[in-house]
Structures are given as C-alpha cells and as structure tokens.
Scaffold this motif. Structure first.
Motif, mmCIF file in Angstrom:
data_model
loop_
_atom_site.group_PDB
_atom_site.id
_atom_site.type_symbol
_atom_site.label_atom_id
_atom_site.label_comp_id
_atom_site.label_asym_id
_atom_site.label_seq_id
_atom_site.Cartn_x
_atom_site.Cartn_y
_atom_site.Cartn_z
ATOM 1 N N TYR A 99 1.660 -3.380 -10.265
ATOM 2 C CA TYR A 99 0.576 -2.747 -9.508
ATOM 3 C C TYR A 99 -0.512 -2.150 -10.406
ATOM 4 O O TYR A 99 -1.681 -2.149 -10.045
ATOM 5 N N PHE A 100 -0.122 -1.611 -11.553
ATOM 6 C CA PHE A 100 -1.074 -0.837 -12.349
ATOM 7 C C PHE A 100 -1.335 -1.385 -13.752
ATOM 8 O O PHE A 100 -2.365 -1.057 -14.350
ATOM 9 N N SER A 154 0.830 -1.209 0.000
ATOM 10 C CA SER A 154 0.000 0.000 0.000
ATOM 11 C C SER A 154 0.864 1.258 0.000
ATOM 12 O O SER A 154 0.570 2.231 -0.703
ATOM 13 N N LYS A 163 2.398 1.656 -3.506
ATOM 14 C CA LYS A 163 1.381 2.162 -4.439
ATOM 15 C C LYS A 163 1.135 3.653 -4.208
ATOM 16 O O LYS A 163 1.042 4.435 -5.157
#
Length: 197
Positions: A50-51, A9, A12
């Motif tokens: 992540y994306f 987290s 990110k």
C-alpha cells in the motif's frame, strides 16, 4: 466503490490510524514496519504494497491527520458560532492537536520530509489563512472587531500565539489548572490584562 476497494480502503485507514497512534507515543525513528504490522493486524507485505516505504507511510499518515484537522476546522468555522468562539477555537485548537502529535515530533517530520513540509505550507496558505481572513472580515463587518484594529494585526496576533504555543502549553501543564490557565490566555488575547470580562 466495490467490495475489494472498500476493504482495501479500510485496511489503509487502519494502518494510517495505527501509524498516527505509534507516532504520538514513540516518534518516527522508533517505528518499525514489523511493529506497525503487528499492531494493525496486517502483514508487513500489505504495508509495503500500500505504501512502499516507512517514510511514505508516515507522510501519508500525517497528511491524513492534517486534512482531517482542516476539514474539522472548516466545519467549525461554517457553523453558527460567535466571532469570539471562532477565534478562541483557532487559539485552543493547538491544545488538542499537540496532545495527539507533540510539537517536537511535527518539527522532526517536517524537517525530515521536504515534500510533506511543502504540502503543509500549501494547506496553510490556501485553506487556513483564507478561511481565517474570511472570519475576521465578517467580524469587522458586524462590528465585533474594533474599527481601529486591522485584519493584518489580528492575524499577526494569532500567529504570535501560535508561534509560542508550545511554550504556552508547557507553562499551562505546569500550572495548577491547565484549562484555567489557557482560558486566561484567551481572555488576554481579547481584552488585554485590564479588559472587560
């Protein structure tokens, strides 16, 4: 949240914040994943994990920005401010947000991403407008808004300001004293050009 989830987290969040900083200074077309990775001190693989893509990263970064802005807006509106302070806050909110993300960039992002555009429209309809209406209704009940002025006309007047805020901000930046210029615009919103101080 375990240690791994907390770390993920945080990474990110760092990538999103770096993306927003780069967007405000460079625009979306000039952003490269390699530059983002270097600035955020992560690998390009981490960003893709992540994306998935630059486009999704930019969308998520902008959504994060909007969600935080709405939360701050809701918190301010729930605090013990006068109606005048709340409406002034709505009008001047654009001043700080345009410094963070210029209007041209926002238009570019919304035009390039239909999903992002739908999300922003939904937030506006489901959160921003109802909260603003609630504040105006409270102002009507307390007598702070004239009986002769409808909630719809106040909303329309606020929308007129918002629609022209980019131009108003440019004029303010060209004036000798930007804050004084904007204070004058807020004064005219409440009192017209001949109204009480």
């Amino acid at each position: 949240m375990n240690g791994f989830e907390k770390r993920a987290s945080q990474i990110k969040h760092k990538i999103i914040q770096t993306t927003l900083q780069m967007l405000s200074s460079s625009g979306s077309s000039k952003i490269r994943i390699a530059d983002l990775a270097k600035a955020a001190n992560v690998s390009q693989v981490t960003i893709y994990n992540y994306f998935g893509s630059k486009e999704i990263l930019i969308r998520e970064a902008f959504i994060d920005y909007v969600d935080r802005a709405i939360l701050e807006f809701e918190q301010y509106m729930d605090e013990n401010h006068s109606l005048k302070e709340k409406i002034e806050h709505i009008i001047l909110l654009e001043k700080s947000s345009y410094k963070e993300l210029p209007p041209g960039l926002i238009k570019e992002l919304l035009a390039a991403d239909e999903e992002l555009s739908r999300y922003i429209e939904l937030q506006y309809k489901e959160k921003t407008i109802p909260l603003t209406v609630r504040i105006l209704e409270e102002g009507k009940r307390s007598g702070e808004i004239s009986e002769g002025v409808s909630i719809e006309s106040v909303l329309a007047f606020i929308q007129l300001y918002m629609n022209q805020y980019e131009t108003i901000l440019q004029m303010a930046e060209q004036s000798e004293d930007m804050d004084k210029y904007l204070e004058g615009m807020v004064h005219m919103f409440f009192y017209g050009i001949c109204g009480k101080p």
